[in-house]
Design a protein around this motif. Sequence first.
Motif, PDB file in Angstrom:
ATOM      1  N   VAL A  25       4.428   7.229  -5.654  1.00  0.00           N
ATOM      2  CA  VAL A  25       3.490   6.614  -4.722  1.00  0.00           C
ATOM      3  C   VAL A  25       3.907   5.191  -4.370  1.00  0.00           C
ATOM      4  CG1 VAL A  25       1.689   5.471  -6.131  1.00  0.00           C
ATOM      5  CG2 VAL A  25       1.042   6.821  -4.182  1.00  0.00           C
ATOM      6  N   GLY A  26       4.483   4.459  -5.311  1.00  0.00           N
ATOM      7  CA  GLY A  26       4.943   3.109  -5.019  1.00  0.00           C
ATOM      8  C   GLY A  26       6.102   3.101  -4.042  1.00  0.00           C
ATOM      9  N   GLY A  27       7.013   4.038  -4.213  1.00  0.00           N
ATOM     10  CA  GLY A  27       8.161   4.090  -3.323  1.00  0.00           C
ATOM     11  C   GLY A  27       7.821   4.614  -1.953  1.00  0.00           C
ATOM     12  N   VAL A  28       7.098   5.709  -1.911  1.00  0.00           N
ATOM     13  CA  VAL A  28       6.797   6.345  -0.631  1.00  0.00           C
ATOM     14  C   VAL A  28       5.761   5.553   0.144  1.00  0.00           C
ATOM     15  CG1 VAL A  28       5.853   8.397   0.464  1.00  0.00           C
ATOM     16  CG2 VAL A  28       7.455   8.628  -1.425  1.00  0.00           C
ATOM     17  N   CYS A  29       4.616   5.338  -0.466  1.00  0.00           N
ATOM     18  CA  CYS A  29       3.545   4.649   0.263  1.00  0.00           C
ATOM     19  C   CYS A  29       3.820   3.161   0.394  1.00  0.00           C
ATOM     20  CB  CYS A  29       2.208   4.875  -0.430  1.00  0.00           C
ATOM     21  SG  CYS A  29       1.604   6.536  -0.233  1.00  0.00           S
ATOM     22  N   GLY A  30       4.344   2.581  -0.665  1.00  0.00           N
ATOM     23  CA  GLY A  30       4.604   1.149  -0.610  1.00  0.00           C
ATOM     24  C   GLY A  30       5.641   0.784   0.428  1.00  0.00           C
ATOM     25  N   ALA A  31       6.774   1.424   0.360  1.00  0.00           N
ATOM     26  CA  ALA A  31       7.867   1.060   1.260  1.00  0.00           C
ATOM     27  C   ALA A  31       7.707   1.666   2.645  1.00  0.00           C
ATOM     28  CB  ALA A  31       9.194   1.496   0.647  1.00  0.00           C
ATOM     29  N   MET A  32       7.486   2.959   2.702  1.00  0.00           N
ATOM     30  CA  MET A  32       7.461   3.638   3.990  1.00  0.00           C
ATOM     31  C   MET A  32       6.225   3.268   4.812  1.00  0.00           C
ATOM     32  SD  MET A  32       8.243   7.613   4.816  1.00  0.00           S
ATOM     33  CE  MET A  32       6.731   8.282   4.197  1.00  0.00           C
ATOM     34  N   LEU A  33       5.058   3.315   4.191  1.00  0.00           N
ATOM     35  CA  LEU A  33       3.830   3.022   4.923  1.00  0.00           C
ATOM     36  C   LEU A  33       3.787   1.565   5.375  1.00  0.00           C
ATOM     37  CD1 LEU A  33       1.165   4.221   5.873  1.00  0.00           C
ATOM     38  CD2 LEU A  33       0.158   3.486   3.725  1.00  0.00           C
ATOM     39  N   THR A  34       4.235   0.673   4.518  1.00  0.00           N
ATOM     40  CA  THR A  34       4.260  -0.739   4.895  1.00  0.00           C
ATOM     41  C   THR A  34       5.213  -0.977   6.057  1.00  0.00           C
ATOM     42  OG1 THR A  34       3.769  -1.338   2.618  1.00  0.00           O
ATOM     43  CG2 THR A  34       4.639  -3.070   4.021  1.00  0.00           C
ATOM     44  N   THR A  35       6.359  -0.350   6.032  1.00  0.00           N
ATOM     45  CA  THR A  35       7.327  -0.511   7.109  1.00  0.00           C
ATOM     46  C   THR A  35       6.782   0.048   8.422  1.00  0.00           C
ATOM     47  OG1 THR A  35       9.127  -0.366   5.523  1.00  0.00           O
ATOM     48  CG2 THR A  35       9.689  -0.018   7.831  1.00  0.00           C
ATOM     49  N   ILE A  36       6.187   1.230   8.362  1.00  0.00           N
ATOM     50  CA  ILE A  36       5.622   1.830   9.570  1.00  0.00           C
ATOM     51  C   ILE A  36       4.500   0.965  10.130  1.00  0.00           C
ATOM     52  CG2 ILE A  36       4.301   3.796  10.444  1.00  0.00           C
ATOM     53  CD1 ILE A  36       5.942   5.546   8.513  1.00  0.00           C
ATOM     54  N   ALA A  37       3.607   0.511   9.256  1.00  0.00           N
ATOM     55  CA  ALA A  37       2.507  -0.333   9.708  1.00  0.00           C
ATOM     56  C   ALA A  37       3.025  -1.663  10.246  1.00  0.00           C
ATOM     57  CB  ALA A  37       1.528  -0.568   8.561  1.00  0.00           C
ATOM     58  N   PHE A  38       4.051  -2.192   9.616  1.00  0.00           N
ATOM     59  CA  PHE A  38       4.629  -3.475  10.025  1.00  0.00           C
ATOM     60  C   PHE A  38       5.227  -3.389  11.421  1.00  0.00           C
ATOM     61  CE2 PHE A  38       8.230  -6.511   9.946  1.00  0.00           C
ATOM     62  CZ  PHE A  38       7.538  -7.675   9.676  1.00  0.00           C
ATOM     63  N   ILE A  39       5.965  -2.339  11.676  1.00  0.00           N
ATOM     64  CA  ILE A  39       6.670  -2.227  12.962  1.00  0.00           C
ATOM     65  C   ILE A  39       5.743  -1.745  14.072  1.00  0.00           C
ATOM     66  CG2 ILE A  39       8.504  -0.987  14.186  1.00  0.00           C
ATOM     67  CD1 ILE A  39      10.060  -1.004  11.543  1.00  0.00           C
ATOM     68  N   LEU A  40       4.949  -0.724  13.787  1.00  0.00           N
ATOM     69  CA  LEU A  40       4.168  -0.092  14.853  1.00  0.00           C
ATOM     70  C   LEU A  40       2.784  -0.700  15.073  1.00  0.00           C
ATOM     71  CD1 LEU A  40       5.108   3.662  14.326  1.00  0.00           C
ATOM     72  CD2 LEU A  40       6.033   2.033  15.966  1.00  0.00           C
ATOM     73  N   SER A  41       2.440  -1.770  14.352  1.00  0.00           N
ATOM     74  CA  SER A  41       1.140  -2.395  14.572  1.00  0.00           C
ATOM     75  C   SER A  41       1.134  -3.274  15.816  1.00  0.00           C
ATOM     76  CB  SER A  41       0.737  -3.229  13.357  1.00  0.00           C
ATOM     77  OG  SER A  41       1.592  -4.346  13.216  1.00  0.00           O
ATOM     78  N   GLY A  42       2.304  -3.695  16.248  1.00  0.00           N
ATOM     79  CA  GLY A  42       2.378  -4.555  17.422  1.00  0.00           C
ATOM     80  C   GLY A  42       2.163  -6.020  17.109  1.00  0.00           C
ATOM     81  N   VAL A  43       2.011  -6.371  15.841  1.00  0.00           N
ATOM     82  CA  VAL A  43       1.789  -7.763  15.467  1.00  0.00           C
ATOM     83  C   VAL A  43       3.111  -8.513  15.368  1.00  0.00           C
ATOM     84  CG1 VAL A  43       0.890  -9.291  13.667  1.00  0.00           C
ATOM     85  CG2 VAL A  43      -0.351  -7.227  14.276  1.00  0.00           C
ATOM     86  N   THR A  44       4.085  -7.929  14.713  1.00  0.00           N
ATOM     87  CA  THR A  44       5.364  -8.613  14.521  1.00  0.00           C
ATOM     88  C   THR A  44       6.336  -8.321  15.659  1.00  0.00           C
ATOM     89  OG1 THR A  44       6.106  -6.764  13.163  1.00  0.00           O
ATOM     90  CG2 THR A  44       5.178  -8.651  12.030  1.00  0.00           C
TER      91      THR A  44
END
Length: 112
Positions: A25-44
């Motif tokens: 869960v740390g690897g999948v949700c931590g890394a993948m979900l954070t990256t997806i949210a980071f890029i596709l949120s439109g904030v950064t």
Amino acid sequence: MVLPTALMYTAISLLCGTLMSNKAVGGVCGAMLTTIAFILSGVTVPIQIMGSTFQDIAKALPFYNAAQSAVAAVGGGYGRIWPHSWIVIAYAVGFWLAAVIVFGLPKRNVNR
């Protein structure tokens, strides 16, 4: 207006924690979900510079809508909050229901 977003992320975490082991869960949700949210949120990265396919994906996912809801609330555009918040709330309810259903499924006994 942050509460629906917080509830959505909590539901995603509960679902991932139910489906995966502690290490995964740390690897999948931590890394993948954070990256997806980071890029596709439109904030950064503004989604206007992305291709139309990525724009459509970003607008369909809750991360962009959560960010737009917060931007509207901070900027005083209160009429723009709810169209985005409803999408986040719908995702939150969906993830909560999925987490409850998956958690309630009978577990197989692997010691047999």
